[in-house]
Design a protein around this motif. Structure first.
Motif, PDB file in Angstrom:
ATOM      1  N   ILE A 129      -2.546  -5.541   7.711  1.00 53.55           N
ATOM      2  CA  ILE A 129      -3.167  -4.799   8.990  1.00 53.55           C
ATOM      3  C   ILE A 129      -2.513  -4.227   9.784  1.00 53.55           C
ATOM      4  N   SER A 130      -2.750  -3.003  10.152  1.00 55.85           N
ATOM      5  CA  SER A 130      -2.192  -2.051  11.077  1.00 55.85           C
ATOM      6  C   SER A 130      -2.068  -2.496  12.448  1.00 55.85           C
ATOM      7  N   SER A 131      -0.951  -2.257  13.358  1.00 62.00           N
ATOM      8  CA  SER A 131      -0.483  -2.581  14.343  1.00 62.00           C
ATOM      9  C   SER A 131      -1.709  -1.970  15.365  1.00 62.00           C
ATOM     10  N   ASP A 132      -2.280  -0.969  14.917  1.00 64.30           N
ATOM     11  CA  ASP A 132      -3.475  -0.023  15.805  1.00 64.30           C
ATOM     12  C   ASP A 132      -4.646  -1.008  15.747  1.00 64.30           C
ATOM     13  N   PHE A 133      -4.880  -2.104  15.031  1.00 65.69           N
ATOM     14  CA  PHE A 133      -5.892  -2.766  14.869  1.00 65.69           C
ATOM     15  C   PHE A 133      -5.999  -3.752  16.122  1.00 65.69           C
ATOM     16  N   ASN A 134      -7.185  -3.945  16.668  1.00 67.98           N
ATOM     17  CA  ASN A 134      -7.238  -4.832  18.067  1.00 67.98           C
ATOM     18  C   ASN A 134      -7.444  -6.140  17.706  1.00 67.98           C
ATOM     19  N   THR A 135      -6.439  -7.068  17.288  1.00 66.45           N
ATOM     20  CA  THR A 135      -6.914  -8.636  17.208  1.00 66.45           C
ATOM     21  C   THR A 135      -5.671  -9.148  18.081  1.00 66.45           C
ATOM     22  N   ASN A 136      -6.035 -10.160  18.378  1.00 68.64           N
ATOM     23  CA  ASN A 136      -5.005 -11.044  19.264  1.00 68.64           C
ATOM     24  C   ASN A 136      -3.671 -11.047  18.452  1.00 68.64           C
ATOM     25  N   ASN A 137      -3.775 -11.171  17.304  1.00 70.26           N
ATOM     26  CA  ASN A 137      -2.457 -11.291  16.360  1.00 70.26           C
ATOM     27  C   ASN A 137      -1.880 -10.168  15.811  1.00 70.26           C
ATOM     28  N   THR A 138      -2.567  -9.060  15.711  1.00 75.77           N
ATOM     29  CA  THR A 138      -2.128  -7.684  15.302  1.00 75.77           C
ATOM     30  C   THR A 138      -1.625  -6.510  15.994  1.00 75.77           C
ATOM     31  N   LEU A 139      -2.514  -6.443  17.404  1.00 73.78           N
ATOM     32  CA  LEU A 139      -2.435  -5.220  18.092  1.00 73.78           C
ATOM     33  C   LEU A 139      -1.057  -5.050  18.842  1.00 73.78           C
ATOM     34  N   ASN A 140      -0.413  -3.890  18.338  1.00 74.41           N
ATOM     35  CA  ASN A 140       0.898  -3.473  18.628  1.00 74.41           C
ATOM     36  C   ASN A 140       1.859  -4.204  18.052  1.00 74.41           C
ATOM     37  N   ARG A 141       1.487  -5.039  16.785  1.00 77.48           N
ATOM     38  CA  ARG A 141       2.325  -5.601  16.141  1.00 77.48           C
ATOM     39  C   ARG A 141       2.198  -5.530  14.447  1.00 77.48           C
ATOM     40  N   GLY A 142       1.114  -5.562  14.096  1.00 75.51           N
ATOM     41  CA  GLY A 142       0.867  -5.366  12.616  1.00 75.51           C
ATOM     42  C   GLY A 142       1.335  -6.802  12.061  1.00 75.51           C
ATOM     43  N   VAL A 143       0.646  -6.747  10.649  1.00 78.12           N
ATOM     44  CA  VAL A 143       1.137  -7.949   9.854  1.00 78.12           C
ATOM     45  C   VAL A 143       0.878  -7.605   8.369  1.00 78.12           C
ATOM     46  N   ALA A 144       1.778  -8.017   7.420  1.00 74.74           N
ATOM     47  CA  ALA A 144       1.733  -8.016   6.031  1.00 74.74           C
ATOM     48  C   ALA A 144       2.051  -9.130   5.262  1.00 74.74           C
ATOM     49  N   SER A 145       1.478  -9.420   4.253  1.00 76.69           N
ATOM     50  CA  SER A 145       1.883 -10.631   3.308  1.00 76.69           C
ATOM     51  C   SER A 145       2.194 -10.205   2.005  1.00 76.69           C
ATOM     52  N   TYR A 146       3.191 -10.750   1.366  1.00 73.11           N
ATOM     53  CA  TYR A 146       3.269 -10.388  -0.046  1.00 73.11           C
ATOM     54  C   TYR A 146       3.061 -11.706  -0.761  1.00 73.11           C
ATOM     55  N   GLU A 147       2.350 -11.855  -1.764  1.00 72.27           N
ATOM     56  CA  GLU A 147       2.226 -12.979  -2.358  1.00 72.27           C
ATOM     57  C   GLU A 147       2.182 -12.898  -3.732  1.00 72.27           C
ATOM     58  N   ASP A 148       2.711 -13.699  -4.811  1.00 74.25           N
ATOM     59  CA  ASP A 148       2.581 -13.457  -6.209  1.00 74.25           C
ATOM     60  C   ASP A 148       2.748 -14.858  -6.962  1.00 74.25           C
ATOM     61  N   THR A 149       2.011 -14.837  -8.019  1.00 71.75           N
ATOM     62  CA  THR A 149       1.957 -15.989  -8.978  1.00 71.75           C
ATOM     63  C   THR A 149       2.380 -15.557 -10.154  1.00 71.75           C
ATOM     64  N   TYR A 150       2.954 -16.757 -10.936  1.00 70.72           N
ATOM     65  CA  TYR A 150       3.379 -16.457 -12.466  1.00 70.72           C
ATOM     66  C   TYR A 150       2.852 -17.708 -13.060  1.00 70.72           C
ATOM     67  N   ASN A 151       2.016 -17.502 -14.310  1.00 67.81           N
ATOM     68  CA  ASN A 151       1.678 -18.633 -15.019  1.00 67.81           C
ATOM     69  C   ASN A 151       2.111 -18.469 -16.766  1.00 67.81           C
ATOM     70  N   PHE A 152       2.765 -19.316 -17.254  1.00 70.98           N
ATOM     71  CA  PHE A 152       3.033 -19.393 -18.521  1.00 70.98           C
ATOM     72  C   PHE A 152       2.698 -20.631 -19.300  1.00 70.98           C
ATOM     73  N   ASN A 153       1.852 -20.372 -20.204  1.00 65.62           N
ATOM     74  CA  ASN A 153       1.248 -21.574 -21.094  1.00 65.62           C
ATOM     75  C   ASN A 153       1.397 -21.475 -22.407  1.00 65.62           C
TER      76      ASN A 153
ATOM     77  N   GLY B 278       5.351 -10.808   7.252  1.00 63.39           N
ATOM     78  CA  GLY B 278       6.205 -10.074   7.974  1.00 63.39           C
ATOM     79  C   GLY B 278       5.392  -9.520   9.170  1.00 63.39           C
ATOM     80  N   ARG B 279       5.977  -9.647  10.435  1.00 62.78           N
ATOM     81  CA  ARG B 279       5.130  -9.317  11.453  1.00 62.78           C
ATOM     82  C   ARG B 279       5.945  -8.265  12.346  1.00 62.78           C
ATOM     83  N   ASP B 280       5.484  -7.490  13.360  1.00 61.31           N
ATOM     84  CA  ASP B 280       5.997  -6.598  14.384  1.00 61.31           C
ATOM     85  C   ASP B 280       6.772  -5.538  13.632  1.00 61.31           C
ATOM     86  N   PHE B 281       5.883  -4.573  12.835  1.00 64.15           N
ATOM     87  CA  PHE B 281       6.022  -3.348  12.277  1.00 64.15           C
ATOM     88  C   PHE B 281       6.476  -2.277  13.047  1.00 64.15           C
TER      89      PHE B 281
END
Length: 1002
Positions: free
Chosen positions: A467-491, A530-533
């Motif tokens: 979410i861009s730091s330009d988007f107006n929410t309490n948690n993102t405005l002038n900060r920005g946020v990103a998440s990286y998630e991965d999963t691995y399965n082997f059966n 990660g936050r505060d881009f």
């Protein structure tokens, strides 16, 4: 003298006739099928052992053929033909597919049988019966096709997961989807892609079945009762779905190319106040500034006409000792919400090779897929501030999206601009999967085969959300946020089976299998936020999270689930006496590392019997087939986290220490379902009408559940079995198929299925005096509310709500005094207490049905499929949370119905009640298709075997009283792992689609 002449003449004539009759010659020719030359076909002189087989080009040469002989042409899966020689030296034959033989075969796990000989409740859907159109997952092919199978998508988003229920819901916490087996390899049942939550709401995992290209599927077999599913033991409690992909065929190379293009638009919308009407209506309810100057379509601003293209190519061939098929598929599907869609690349290779004089048969099936899912901010549990869909529905249609300087108009965190949401949010998931099935079968002696199988299932998935730091929410405005998630399965899966199939005597036939199976399952993953881009471009966040300045220890995690293993011994025997009396007995013993050391093994027996009355000779001639069936058995469920029976430790929230997170339970055991059923299969008027009728009852006990540890233990959980809580499903299933017209020019077939289901949970209050609440309700003043309750003698996920009794004179909502104590209390507590809540609805349909129509006229073909459900309710959380008169007073939008209600403009909502509980009844025209096929005789191009063009419509109409986007919806509103069902909340709307396509076979 005359007598001598006559006798000489007679003798000469008889000698000549004898010579002609005994004359022998060489006969040559070509044997073909509908696709071309057929190698390996048998050509024999009737009544003798003399014969030959066709070569790779379908040609044969047969010497010493009497002029008056009859040649017999045969091949497995084709109708045998007998052709008199009549002195000819060249005879060409075209063999027709034996449709009845092919359609009879159904898979039953570790083997196959025929519909005629099956003792269990088994349904089979072949590729020509699948729902038409562009279907991105196998579950979409089945919708409405099988009695007792209900498929409900989470939403209309491309790649959305689906709930598949076979004969109802039978578990609370251990999973309710059936076991899926693809080319003999059981899938793990877990998610193959990560969910996502960056603080604005949760987005669920994508559909785990999307990796299979629908064009590669030959058949889907559904095992419904215990007699059929017990061979899978601990994993068959919710039914089993066997998916078989297409293989090669003998004959000349078969090349197919399929291509289709589709357009989609939203199928149904809420009746929102238009921009033209808004100033007048808003002013009438006290809005101080009812006209902000613009005239916009908020929902339309995030929607589009979506385009989809799908292309599939396959190449196959075969000879006397084997065959192969390979295919490639490409799908590019746009979603009707801007920025959403799915791209999918698939490959499939199936090989069969016989060796050592057909003593050994090798098979190899490989499926590979790469899927890229683009998502937008449509969440399962959006807060009061809202997600993309709620922001579009709430947005004042007189408020401009942009300021005069071209920047986004973002009034506040509580009034989120939907256009900014589209432009400043990114959600990208990439998933690759490979499924491998390898086997070698050795024919030890006549009727006795040993088979060794290996299955490998490996998937990797990464999800990037920003979410861009330009988007107006309490948690993102002038900060920005990103998440990286991965999963691995082997059966991994290793199996040994020994199969015996023999006609022991003229009266008795035995088909038996014993086997050993070992499976191992691994799952691991990582997550970092990660936050505060330093930059505002969220696309760069996706590519490099290193632009972030802040990483919290609590938001940087990794997991490696305890590996689980399952070891199994199984056996099944089928006895067929006089083709009248049938018996199937099965036993499987499963040992799983998931369970406590005192209860590692579970034992799952079943028995099925059948009596073919039509072989007895006393039925009327109009009844061409009739079979009575009965079955009983036990199956199990182990779909809960690995390591739940063992002590587990993990890091504290700040990562500074180790803490206990799970308490061991050495007595944890299998959740078990006991099922009993009786049925009848029948055919009338030479099987022009066929069908079945089934009654079943299923009882699940020893339910698996997670509880908090007893104090003063640490704040941890433990898993246990509830000995007294039971879930009961009881139902009746009806299936009918009729060949109404069948002549040289016309065919018309109708299929109909219907299922009646009653679901009930018992004795909950023995463990939970106020029941088990679930269904997290979201929205302003609704956060923290619960809409469903699991309680004694109620259906699973029953709605537990205050009964709305209209508005009082001041416009405030009123409720029925359920307990009659003279005090209205709509808050939550258990039945029989001070609350005025009560059980008011059931999200589980009482009736599900499907209708299929298929017709041909010469070169034209037509098909249509309808599906429906009746006798259930849906809670419209969207309407409850967003649409009320005070919303318009405060500058948001709403529906015409709500602003014209008797609610007060200040205190008339939102509130939780039966006001937003609606009937979920519907009948949907799921798909309709019309096509025209050209054959070689219709045109001069001889290198094209068939060419079919078609037009298909999907979701053409829905007949329903429900006013939301769609009645077939199930947004995940689970609480602490206890699922919900039948909740609609700002879901991704369904689309209506039209496609044109081309199928070419070369």
């Amino acid at each position: 003298m005359k007598q001598i002449i006559f006798r000489s003449f007679l003798f000469a004539t008889l000698f000549l006739l004898y010579g002609m009759a005994s004359a022998q010659q060489t006969v040559t020719g070509t044997v073909t099928d509908e696709t071309g030359p057929l190698p390996g076909a048998t050509v024999a002189i009737k009544g003798t052992s003399t014969g030959t087989t066709t070569d790779f080009d379908g040609k044969y040469t047969l010497d010493n053929v009497p002029a008056d002989a009859t040649l017999v042409f045969s091949f497995v899966g084709f109708v045998t033909q007998e052709v008199p020689v009549d002195g000819r030296s060249t005879i060409d034959v075209n063999l027709a597919t034996d449709a009845s033989e092919l359609e009879e075969v159904v898979l039953i796990g570790y083997g196959q049988t025929t519909v005629r000989d099956a003792t269990g409740a088994v349904s089979s859907v072949k590729s020509d019966e699948f729902n038409k159109g562009i279907n991105t997952s196998p579950d979409q092919l089945l919708q409405g096709r099988v009695a007792g199978v209900q498929i409900t998508s989470a939403s209309g988003e491309p790649g959305a997961a689906a709930n598949i229920r076979v004969r109802g819901t039978s578990s609370i916490r251990a999973g309710n989807n059936p076991l899926i087996v693809v080319d003999g390899v059981p899938l793990s049942g877990g998610d193959v892609s990560p969910g996502s939550d960056v603080g604005l709401g949760r987005r669920g995992s994508t559909n785990p079945l999307a990796f299979i290209n629908s064009s590669d599927i030959a058949s889907i077999d559904i095992l419904k009762d215990a007699s059929a599913t017990a061979i899978y033991g601990s994993r068959g409690a919710n039914g089993v779905v066997l998916i078989t992909t297409k293989g090669g065929r003998s004959g000349k190379p078969q090349i197919s190319f399929n291509s289709s293009f589709q357009t989609s638009k939203i199928a149904n919308e809420y009746d929102m106040i238009s921009a033209e009407d808004y100033p007048r209506i808003a002013g009438s309810v006290g809005n101080a500034d009812p006209d902000l100057g613009a005239r916009v379509d908020p929902l339309g601003s995030i929607l589009r006409t979506a385009f989809t293209q799908q292309h599939d190519f396959s190449y196959g061939s075969g000879g006397e000792t084997g065959n192969f098929r390979m295919s490639l598929g490409y799908l590019d599907q746009e979603g009707i919400v801007k920025g959403t869609g799915q791209q999918k690349y698939t490959g499939n290779i199936n090989l069969t090779q016989r060796a050592f004089d057909d003593v050994v048969t090798f098979k190899s099936n490989v499926i590979y897929s790469y899927i890229k899912d683009d998502g937008e901010a449509i969440f399962e549990n959006a807060s009061a501030e809202g997600d993309l869909m709620s922001s579009a529905l709430r947005w004042n249609p007189t408020r401009p999206f942009f300021n005069a300087d071209g920047t986004y108009n973002q009034p506040s965190d509580n009034q989120r601009n939907p256009v900014a949401f589209i432009d400043l949010f990114e959600d990208l998931t990439e998933t690759s999967k490979i499924l491998v099935s390898l086997s070698a079968t050795v024919n030890l002696t006549e009727g006795l085969d040993y088979k060794f199988s290996v299955g490998l299932d490996r998937s990797e998935s990464t999800r990037r959300t920003a979410i861009s730091s330009d988007f107006n929410t309490n948690n993102t405005l002038n900060r920005g946020v990103a998440s990286y998630e991965d999963t691995y399965n082997f059966n991994k899966l290793f199996e040994h089976t020994l199969s015996y199939n023999s006609q022991v005597t003229e009266e008795l036939k035995i088909d038996a299998v014993i086997g050993y199976s070992f499976g191992a399952f691994e799952a691991k993953g990582n997550r970092i936020i990660g936050r505060d881009f330093r930059i505002a471009d969220q696309d760069k966040y996706i590519k490099d999270i290193g632009y972030a300045s802040t990483f919290q220890p609590t938001e940087t995690t990794a997991y490696f689930n305890p590996s689980s293993e399952i070891q199994s011994y199984f056996g099944r025997g089928n006895l067929n006496y006089l083709s009248k009396y049938l018996l199937t007995a099965t036993l499987r013993a499963d040992g799983s590392s998931k369970f406590g050391e005192n209860n590692r093994y579970g034992y799952f027996p079943s028995v099925g019997v059948a009596w073919r009355l039509s072989e007895e000779g006393f039925l009327p001639e109009a009844i061409s087939d009739m079979k009575l069936r009965g079955s009983w058995g036990l199956t199990g469920n182990q779909e809960f986290p690995a390591g739940s029976a063992q002590t587990q430790f993990g890091p504290t929230d700040d990562g500074s220490a180790i803490q206990q997170v799970n308490v061991a339970n050495p007595d944890l055991q299998w959740e078990t379902t006991e099922q009993f059923g009786i049925g009848i299969d029948f055919g009338l008027i030479d099987d022009r009408i066929t069908g079945s009728l089934d009654y079943f009852t299923r009882k699940t006990k020893d339910l698996l559940f997670r509880l908090p540890a007893i104090q003063p233990a640490p704040d941890v959980n433990y898993w246990t079995n509830f000995q007294d809580i039971e879930i009961v499903n009881e139902g009746v299933e009806v299936s009918l198929n009729a060949s109404v017209v069948d002549n040289d020019d016309w065919t018309f077939n109708v299929s109909y299925n219907m299922a009646f289901l009653d679901n009930e949970i018992k004795n909950v209050s023995n463990q939970f005096p106020i029941g088990i609440p679930t269904a997290d309700i979201n929205g302003r003043s609704l956060t923290g509310q619960r809409g469903q309750l699991l309680y004694d003698n109620q259906p699973l996920y029953a709605f537990y709500l205050p009964i709305f009794n209209g508005y009082d004179a001041s416009g405030a909502p009123t409720y029925v005094d359920v307990n009659g104590d003279g005090t209205i209390n709509p808050n939550f507590d258990g039945p029989g207490r001070s609350s005025d809540r009560t059980f008011v609805g059931d999200p589980n349909p009482d009736i599900t049905l499907g209708i299929g129509l298929n017709a041909t006229y010469r070169n034209f073909d037509f098909s249509a499929n309808l599906n429906g459900a009746y006798g259930h309710e849906i809670y419209d959380n969207t309407n409850a949370a967003l649409f009320y008169k005070a919303a318009v007073r405060n500058g948001d939008n709403a529906t015409y119905a709500e602003v014209n209600s008797g609610a007060d403009a200040e205190n008339g909502g939102p509130f939780l009640s039966t006001k937003d509980l609606h009937s979920g009844d519907f009948l949907r025209l799921n798909s309709a298709s019309i096509g025209y096929t050209l054959y070689p005789e219709d045109y001069s191009i001889n290198w094209i075997n068939t060419l079919r063009v078609y037009v298909t419509g999907q979701n053409l109409f829905v007949i329903t009283p429900y006013d939301g986007f769609d009645p077939e919806v199930n947004v995940n509103k689970a609480i602490d792992g206890v699922p919900s069902f039948g909740i609609d909340y700002t879901s991704y709307p369904r689309s209506r689609s039209f496609s044109i396509g081309l199928n070419a076979n070369f």
